[in-house]
Design an enzyme around this catalytic site. Structure first.
Site, PDB file in Angstrom:
ATOM      1  N   MET A 184       1.123  -0.381   0.390  1.00 10.27           N
ATOM      2  CA  MET A 184       0.281  -0.312  -0.511  1.00 10.27           C
ATOM      3  C   MET A 184       0.953   1.010   0.070  1.00 10.27           C
ATOM      4  O   MET A 184       0.198   2.489   0.902  1.00 10.27           O
ATOM      5  CB  MET A 184      -1.118  -0.008   1.571  1.00 10.27           C
ATOM      6  N   GLY A 185       1.935   1.160  -0.161  1.00 11.88           N
ATOM      7  CA  GLY A 185       3.053   1.909  -0.464  1.00 11.88           C
ATOM      8  C   GLY A 185       3.752   2.134   0.439  1.00 11.88           C
ATOM      9  O   GLY A 185       3.908   2.031   1.694  1.00 11.88           O
ATOM     10  N   HIS A 242       9.168  -3.454   3.785  1.00 10.53           N
ATOM     11  CA  HIS A 242       8.522  -3.563   1.975  1.00 10.53           C
ATOM     12  C   HIS A 242      10.011  -4.129   1.003  1.00 10.53           C
ATOM     13  O   HIS A 242       9.805  -4.846   0.236  1.00 10.53           O
ATOM     14  CB  HIS A 242       8.101  -2.596   1.429  1.00 10.53           C
ATOM     15  N   GLN A 301     -10.658  -2.427   2.104  1.00 12.15           N
ATOM     16  CA  GLN A 301     -10.145  -3.453   3.724  1.00 12.15           C
ATOM     17  C   GLN A 301     -10.029  -2.192   4.648  1.00 12.15           C
ATOM     18  O   GLN A 301      -9.783  -2.561   5.867  1.00 12.15           O
ATOM     19  CB  GLN A 301      -8.486  -4.090   3.360  1.00 12.15           C
ATOM     20  N   GLN A 320       5.664 -11.372   7.568  1.00 10.60           N
ATOM     21  CA  GLN A 320       4.989 -12.118   8.406  1.00 10.60           C
ATOM     22  C   GLN A 320       4.717 -11.139   9.991  1.00 10.60           C
ATOM     23  O   GLN A 320       3.969 -11.258  10.129  1.00 10.60           O
ATOM     24  CB  GLN A 320       6.173 -13.221   8.989  1.00 10.60           C
ATOM     25  N   MET A 324       8.711  -2.585  11.842  1.00 12.10           N
ATOM     26  CA  MET A 324       8.298  -1.418  10.738  1.00 12.10           C
ATOM     27  C   MET A 324       7.026  -1.641  10.631  1.00 12.10           C
ATOM     28  O   MET A 324       6.594  -2.706  10.336  1.00 12.10           O
ATOM     29  CB  MET A 324       9.682  -1.501  10.002  1.00 12.10           C
ATOM     30  N   SER A 325       6.429  -0.397   9.938  1.00 11.20           N
ATOM     31  CA  SER A 325       4.976  -0.445   9.946  1.00 11.20           C
ATOM     32  C   SER A 325       4.871   1.275   9.045  1.00 11.20           C
ATOM     33  O   SER A 325       5.372   2.051  10.011  1.00 11.20           O
ATOM     34  CB  SER A 325       3.892  -0.588  10.965  1.00 11.20           C
ATOM     35  N   SER A 326       3.812   1.569   8.281  1.00  9.09           N
ATOM     36  CA  SER A 326       3.516   2.605   7.701  1.00  9.09           C
ATOM     37  C   SER A 326       3.148   3.352   8.241  1.00  9.09           C
ATOM     38  O   SER A 326       3.215   5.021   8.582  1.00  9.09           O
ATOM     39  CB  SER A 326       2.507   2.340   6.167  1.00  9.09           C
TER      40      SER A 326
HETATM   41  P1  AMP Z   1       1.850  -2.901   3.511  1.00  7.20           P
HETATM   42  O1  AMP Z   1       2.076  -2.063   2.755  1.00  7.20           O
HETATM   43  O2  AMP Z   1       1.542  -2.284   4.960  1.00  7.20           O
HETATM   44  O3  AMP Z   1      -0.027  -3.750   2.733  1.00  7.20           O
HETATM   45  O4  AMP Z   1       2.708  -4.317   3.635  1.00  7.20           O
HETATM   46  C1  AMP Z   1       2.945  -5.184   1.956  1.00  7.20           C
HETATM   47  C2  AMP Z   1       3.311  -5.694   2.679  1.00  7.20           C
HETATM   48  O5  AMP Z   1       5.184  -5.926   3.427  1.00  7.20           O
HETATM   49  C3  AMP Z   1       2.377  -6.900   2.855  1.00  7.20           C
HETATM   50  O6  AMP Z   1       2.641  -8.306   2.396  1.00  7.20           O
HETATM   51  C4  AMP Z   1       3.396  -7.234   4.847  1.00  7.20           C
HETATM   52  O7  AMP Z   1       3.290  -8.344   5.739  1.00  7.20           O
HETATM   53  C5  AMP Z   1       4.799  -6.457   4.517  1.00  7.20           C
HETATM   54  N1  AMP Z   1       5.440  -5.878   5.757  1.00  7.20           N
HETATM   55  C6  AMP Z   1       5.655  -4.911   6.425  1.00  7.20           C
HETATM   56  N2  AMP Z   1       5.623  -4.426   7.124  1.00  7.20           N
HETATM   57  C7  AMP Z   1       6.476  -5.109   6.780  1.00  7.20           C
HETATM   58  C8  AMP Z   1       7.731  -5.331   8.751  1.00  7.20           C
HETATM   59  N3  AMP Z   1       7.954  -4.840   9.464  1.00  7.20           N
HETATM   60  N4  AMP Z   1       8.447  -6.628   7.857  1.00  7.20           N
HETATM   61  C9  AMP Z   1       7.939  -7.304   6.736  1.00  7.20           C
HETATM   62  N5  AMP Z   1       6.790  -7.370   5.929  1.00  7.20           N
HETATM   63  C10 AMP Z   1       7.066  -5.779   6.695  1.00  7.20           C
END
Ligand code: AMP
Length: 291
Positions: free
Chosen positions: A32-33, A39, A63, A151, A187-189
């Site tokens: 989702m960028g 990522h 979602q 994961q 890590m998280s957006s």
């Molecule tokens: P998102 O942009 O949040 O939808 O994440 C896109 C992909 O990146 C998804 O498969 C997430 O599980 C993965 N992802 C997000 N954060 C992490 C992280 N800290 N470590 C590994 N994969 C991640």
């Protein structure tokens, strides 16, 4: 952008995918960028596994619940494209909302029953219907041989494994480990929503998971005990609202009592207004008779 092709229409993405398929294998990394090193770890794993990498960037409206953060979800396209170019990504699929959902929210959707209603699916009603639907669409559009997920989103992994199995998608899922900040925060957006105080408090999720993990390595296999440990650690930090603290089977997401055959420890909590999730996978113990 040199070298990285930006594709906004489904028809053009299909053409690129069909051509790439003739030359070799395709990896898809759906995102989702607001990209970060989590990522990028998926992108690097994809590059090592396949001939062509497609990264999708799409903040998927279906979602998000009505009171969730769809409108203010971070959108950092220029920085994302720069990172992907540096990673030598061949194609970035960047559809707009109308391209993906011409019928609005009224179109056909993919439902993964039961598993999709557990953990985050229990609290975010309809969330995994949105995830499964958009991922199924992305699979049909980009024709991947292998798709890469993190994961970090453990319930999403269970839902997508079930979907791929039940609907016979001709591809393989690769699940990459959670990438963390040096202090342990996953890590998280959404981490960029956190104030400095909240950022410090958010460490408690990983501390709770790590404490339970240490107990498991000291041969505590009673799920209730591990759950209580996580609750105790989580309770030590003010202003965190627990949404769930669970010890479950990583495939079914159902609670388990004895973790000696392995388990998923999973936490969701709000730190201030920001919803954070994190998890740790416990491997089966060596005295597991099934090994
Ligand atoms: P998102 O942009 O949040 O939808 O994440 C896109 C992909 O990146 C998804 O498969 C997430 O599980 C993965 N992802 C997000 N954060 C992490 C992280 N800290 N470590 C590994 N994969 C991640």
């Amino acid at each position: 952008m040199s070298g990285t092709e930006l594709i906004t229409s489904i028809a053009a993405m299909r053409d690129v995918a069909r051509q790439a398929k003739r030359r070799g294998t395709i990896a898809l990394v759906p995102t989702m960028g607001a990209l970060h090193d989590g990522h990028l770890s998926l992108v690097r794993a994809a590059r090592a596994a396949c001939d062509t990498i497609v990264v999708s960037i799409f903040v998927n409206p279906t979602q998000f619940g009505p009171n969730e953060d769809y409108d203010r979800y971070p959108r950092t396209l220029d920085a994302d494209l720069e990172l992907l170019e540096r990673e030598h990504v061949g194609s970035v699929f960047l559809p707009c909302r109308e391209e993906m959902y011409p019928a609005g929210n009224a179109g056909t959707c993919v439902e993964v029953p039961q598993i999709g209603d557990r953990l985050d699916g229990r609290l975010r009603v309809g969330h995994f219907r949105g995830v499964a639907t958009v991922v199924a669409k992305l699979f049909h559009i980009t024709l991947p041989d292998v798709a890469f997920f993190g994961q970090k989103d453990a319930a999403q992994v269970a839902v997508l494994r079930a979907m791929v199995r039940d609907l016979n998608f001709p591809l393989r899922l690769v699940i990459c480990p959670t990438v963390r900040e040096p202090d342990g925060l996953a890590m998280s957006s959404r981490n960029r929503y956190l104030t400095a105080t909240e950022r410090a408090r958010s460490l408690v999720l990983y501390q709770a998971l790590s404490e339970a993990q240490r107990e498991y390595h000291r041969a505590v296999y009673d799920a209730r005990e591990l759950q209580n440990t996580m609750k105790r650690v989580m309770g030590s930090t003010p202003s965190t609202r627990i949404e769930y603290i669970e010890v479950v089977d990583p495939d079914t997401l159902l609670p388990i009592e004895d973790v000696s055959n392995g388990a998923l420890l999973a936490i969701a909590a709000r730190v201030g207004e920001t919803r954070l999730i994190d998890n740790v996978l416990l491997p089966p113990t060596r005295n597991n008779p099934c090994e």
